[in-house]
Write an enzyme that holds these catalytic residues in place. Structure first.
Site, PDB file in Angstrom:
ATOM      1  N   GLU A  98      56.065  15.695  45.278  1.00 46.60           N
ATOM      2  CA  GLU A  98      56.901  16.824  44.895  1.00 46.60           C
ATOM      3  C   GLU A  98      56.095  18.120  44.897  1.00 46.60           C
ATOM      4  OE1 GLU A  98      60.625  15.266  42.325  1.00 46.60           O
ATOM      5  OE2 GLU A  98      58.840  15.651  41.135  1.00 46.60           O
ATOM      6  N   CYS A 111      53.364  25.471  43.309  1.00 50.93           N
ATOM      7  CA  CYS A 111      52.599  24.482  42.560  1.00 50.93           C
ATOM      8  C   CYS A 111      52.487  23.264  43.473  1.00 50.93           C
ATOM      9  CB  CYS A 111      53.334  24.155  41.267  1.00 50.93           C
ATOM     10  SG  CYS A 111      52.540  22.851  40.321  1.00 50.93           S
ATOM     11  N   CYS A 118      48.938   9.505  40.155  1.00 49.00           N
ATOM     12  CA  CYS A 118      47.762   9.970  39.418  1.00 49.00           C
ATOM     13  C   CYS A 118      47.314   8.813  38.529  1.00 49.00           C
ATOM     14  CB  CYS A 118      48.152  11.167  38.549  1.00 49.00           C
ATOM     15  SG  CYS A 118      46.766  11.896  37.634  1.00 49.00           S
ATOM     16  N   CYS A 122      47.637  10.514  31.334  1.00 48.19           N
ATOM     17  CA  CYS A 122      47.911  11.388  30.180  1.00 48.19           C
ATOM     18  C   CYS A 122      49.235  10.970  29.533  1.00 48.19           C
ATOM     19  CB  CYS A 122      47.961  12.850  30.603  1.00 48.19           C
ATOM     20  SG  CYS A 122      46.370  13.443  31.238  1.00 48.19           S
ATOM     21  N   CYS A 125      52.637  13.039  30.455  1.00 47.93           N
ATOM     22  CA  CYS A 125      52.881  13.532  31.820  1.00 47.93           C
ATOM     23  C   CYS A 125      53.623  12.506  32.679  1.00 47.93           C
ATOM     24  CB  CYS A 125      51.535  13.880  32.463  1.00 47.93           C
ATOM     25  SG  CYS A 125      51.672  14.553  34.126  1.00 47.93           S
ATOM     26  N   GLY A 168      48.701  14.720  40.420  1.00 46.71           N
ATOM     27  CA  GLY A 168      47.341  14.380  40.837  1.00 46.71           C
ATOM     28  C   GLY A 168      46.276  15.181  40.136  1.00 46.71           C
ATOM     29  N   LEU A 224      43.473  21.202  28.097  1.00 45.02           N
ATOM     30  CA  LEU A 224      42.740  20.826  26.883  1.00 45.02           C
ATOM     31  C   LEU A 224      43.638  20.008  25.955  1.00 45.02           C
ATOM     32  CD1 LEU A 224      39.791  21.485  26.034  1.00 45.02           C
ATOM     33  CD2 LEU A 224      40.783  23.111  24.407  1.00 45.02           C
ATOM     34  N   HIS A 225      44.702  20.616  25.500  1.00 46.35           N
ATOM     35  CA  HIS A 225      45.776  19.965  24.744  1.00 46.35           C
ATOM     36  C   HIS A 225      45.413  19.485  23.346  1.00 46.35           C
ATOM     37  CE1 HIS A 225      47.640  20.533  28.494  1.00 46.35           C
ATOM     38  NE2 HIS A 225      47.359  19.384  29.055  1.00 46.35           N
ATOM     39  N   ASN A 299      57.225  19.817  27.979  1.00 42.75           N
ATOM     40  CA  ASN A 299      58.478  19.606  28.704  1.00 42.75           C
ATOM     41  C   ASN A 299      58.891  18.142  28.579  1.00 42.75           C
ATOM     42  OD1 ASN A 299      58.901  22.263  29.835  1.00 42.75           O
ATOM     43  ND2 ASN A 299      57.026  21.860  30.999  1.00 42.75           N
ATOM     44  N   CYS A 342      56.180  22.020  34.238  1.00 44.90           N
ATOM     45  CA  CYS A 342      54.870  21.360  34.132  1.00 44.90           C
ATOM     46  C   CYS A 342      55.013  19.949  33.600  1.00 44.90           C
ATOM     47  CB  CYS A 342      53.973  22.111  33.157  1.00 44.90           C
ATOM     48  SG  CYS A 342      53.720  23.789  33.616  1.00 44.90           S
TER      49      CYS A 342
HETATM   50  N1  SAH Z   1      45.593  16.884  36.792  1.00 43.47           N
HETATM   51  C1  SAH Z   1      45.544  18.297  36.602  1.00 43.47           C
HETATM   52  C2  SAH Z   1      46.679  19.058  37.266  1.00 43.47           C
HETATM   53  C3  SAH Z   1      48.082  18.548  37.076  1.00 43.47           C
HETATM   54  S1  SAH Z   1      48.899  18.785  35.560  1.00 43.47           S
HETATM   55  C4  SAH Z   1      45.464  18.641  35.149  1.00 43.47           C
HETATM   56  O1  SAH Z   1      45.512  17.747  34.338  1.00 43.47           O
HETATM   57  O2  SAH Z   1      45.294  19.808  34.830  1.00 43.47           O
HETATM   58  C5  SAH Z   1      49.344  20.448  35.413  1.00 43.47           C
HETATM   59  C6  SAH Z   1      49.549  20.861  33.939  1.00 43.47           C
HETATM   60  O3  SAH Z   1      50.784  20.346  33.401  1.00 43.47           O
HETATM   61  C7  SAH Z   1      48.450  20.303  33.072  1.00 43.47           C
HETATM   62  O4  SAH Z   1      48.006  21.255  32.159  1.00 43.47           O
HETATM   63  C8  SAH Z   1      49.175  19.175  32.371  1.00 43.47           C
HETATM   64  O5  SAH Z   1      48.522  18.786  31.235  1.00 43.47           O
HETATM   65  C9  SAH Z   1      50.522  19.803  32.144  1.00 43.47           C
HETATM   66  N2  SAH Z   1      51.533  18.851  31.720  1.00 43.47           N
HETATM   67  C10 SAH Z   1      51.577  17.523  31.955  1.00 43.47           C
HETATM   68  N3  SAH Z   1      52.662  16.962  31.362  1.00 43.47           N
HETATM   69  C11 SAH Z   1      53.303  17.960  30.741  1.00 43.47           C
HETATM   70  C12 SAH Z   1      54.494  18.031  29.977  1.00 43.47           C
HETATM   71  N4  SAH Z   1      55.238  16.953  29.733  1.00 43.47           N
HETATM   72  N5  SAH Z   1      54.877  19.235  29.502  1.00 43.47           N
HETATM   73  C13 SAH Z   1      54.143  20.338  29.757  1.00 43.47           C
HETATM   74  N6  SAH Z   1      53.027  20.342  30.481  1.00 43.47           N
HETATM   75  C14 SAH Z   1      52.597  19.160  30.966  1.00 43.47           C
END
Ligand code: SAH
Length: 352
Positions: A98, A111, A118, A122, A125, A168, A224-225, A299, A342
């Site tokens: 996508e 994007c 991946c 996480c 995600c 990814g 970071l989160h 999200n 995201c």
């Molecule tokens: N693997 C890379 C790039 C892809 S994710 C990374 O981890 O940065 C792109 C962004 O979307 C990252 O900051 C990721 O943490 C965020 N993301 C993933 N799931 C999400 C969600 N459910 N809501 C909001 N952001 C999310």
């Protein structure tokens, strides 16, 4: 010639394309013309390239393939406001990825995905739900830009900003990502400034250092989160390999070598990482760093069940960081109605 014996020319440099054309008995300037059609005009079929003689177009068609003409957009969705488009693209081996393109006041951004699936796992995600399948090639990364431009160029637009934040982990496919971005930067290709390119990582420390060593001044974003090591490990298994403090130290090294401010992405999840204590940990971790924070209210991903905090709670978190002089913004949300926001990208269409 069979399709599979033809030479793929998409993403090939101009001088290589010129030699290839000359080898096939074509005039050198034909390569310049084709190059212009591919990257400036987003036309991928030789017979549609208006200044190419029919016999030459046929010869090209017999000998070369152009990736964007050989993939299928299985589904193209547009958000209700018309600003966000999400494509589900079927690659030539049947895998799918996508891509999301967005229209802003300042231009159009994309994007892109860097892998099919991946394996970072996480907790919040969607991209990792089906596991990791394979890396994308540089051409498959560029393809995503080409297909978006195909939609935008006839209306006078074009992609001017790339974020590698789709499915990814880009730093686990660094060579292909850099090859694609370097090509996209070419003036005679997509002409996108490196200032307008951002690579986002979950914190692959050797990848961050490798990127710094390349001397290409891209923007770096770190997912970071959490500013608490245990909580970060719970949300992001990669933290067991590259711990929070190591990731921040690597990001600082990148900021120093590149001269670019690093952005820290911080998803806000209700009841998980959204308290003022969490804000304080974050402010402390980033104190005196050459950095900014981008807050992303989480999200929805159906399988995950995380909720975003209330507006009041998000505001309180934001204000706390501002008071501590952290440069902080809230990410503008686009395309949520088509699951293009995201963390919502996947390698397969699940819904709709
Ligand atoms: N693997 C890379 C790039 C892809 S994710 C990374 O981890 O940065 C792109 C962004 O979307 C990252 O900051 C990721 O943490 C965020 N993301 C993933 N799931 C999400 C969600 N459910 N809501 C909001 N952001 C999310």
């Amino acid at each position: 010639m069979r399709q599979m014996d033809k030479k793929e020319i998409f993403g090939m440099g101009l001088s290589e394309l010129q030699s290839l054309f000359i080898d096939k008995g074509l005039k050198k300037y034909r390569a310049d013309q084709v190059f212009d059609w591919l990257y400036k005009k987003s036309v991928f079929t030789f017979s549609e390239m208006k200044n190419i003689a029919r016999s030459d177009a046929e010869l090209m068609n017999d000998n070369f393939t152009v990736l964007p003409a050989n993939v299928k957009i299985l589904r193209r969705q547009q958000s209700a406001d018309g600003l966000t488009t999400k494509d589900l693209v079927e690659l030539t081996d049947g895998n799918t990825v996508e891509t999301v393109s967005m229209k802003h006041d300042y231009g159009c951004s994309i994007c892109v995905s860097s892998q099919v699936g991946c394996n970072m796992g996480c907790a919040f995600c969607a991209s990792g739900i089906g596991g990791f399948v394979r890396n994308l090639s540089p051409q498959e990364i560029l393809l995503q830009i080409a297909l978006s431009n195909q939609l935008l160029v006839p209306a006078g637009g074009r992609i001017s900003r790339i974020v590698v934040m789709g499915s990814g982990e880009p730093l686990l496919n660094l060579d292909a990502v850099l090859e694609a971005l370097t090509f996209a930067h070419r003036e005679d290709a997509f002409n996108i400034s490196c200032r307008n390119m951002t690579v986002s990582t979950c914190g692959i420390v050797p990848g961050i250092d490798a990127l710094a060593g390349k001397g290409i001044r891209l923007n770096l974003a770190i997912s970071l989160h959490a500013a608490n090591n245990d909580l970060r490990s719970e949300l992001m298994p990669v933290n067991d390999t590259y711990a929070l403090t190591e990731v921040i130290a690597a990001a600082e090294r990148y900021a120093r070598t590149s001269g670019r401010q690093v952005t820290y992405e911080y998803i806000l999840i209700a009841g998980k990482n959204d308290s003022l204590t969490d804000a304080e940990l974050l402010a402390n971790a980033l104190r005196f760093k050459h950095a900014s924070v981008n807050l992303i209210p989480v999200n929805p991903v159906e399988e995950k069940g995380y909720r975003r905090p209330s507006t009041e709670r998000i505001d309180a978190f934001l204000r706390f960081l501002q008071k501590r002089k952290i440069n902080v913004t809230i990410r503008k949300e686009m395309g949520k109605d088509i699951d293009a926001a995201c963390g919502q990208l996947r390698s397969k269409a699940m819904k709709r």
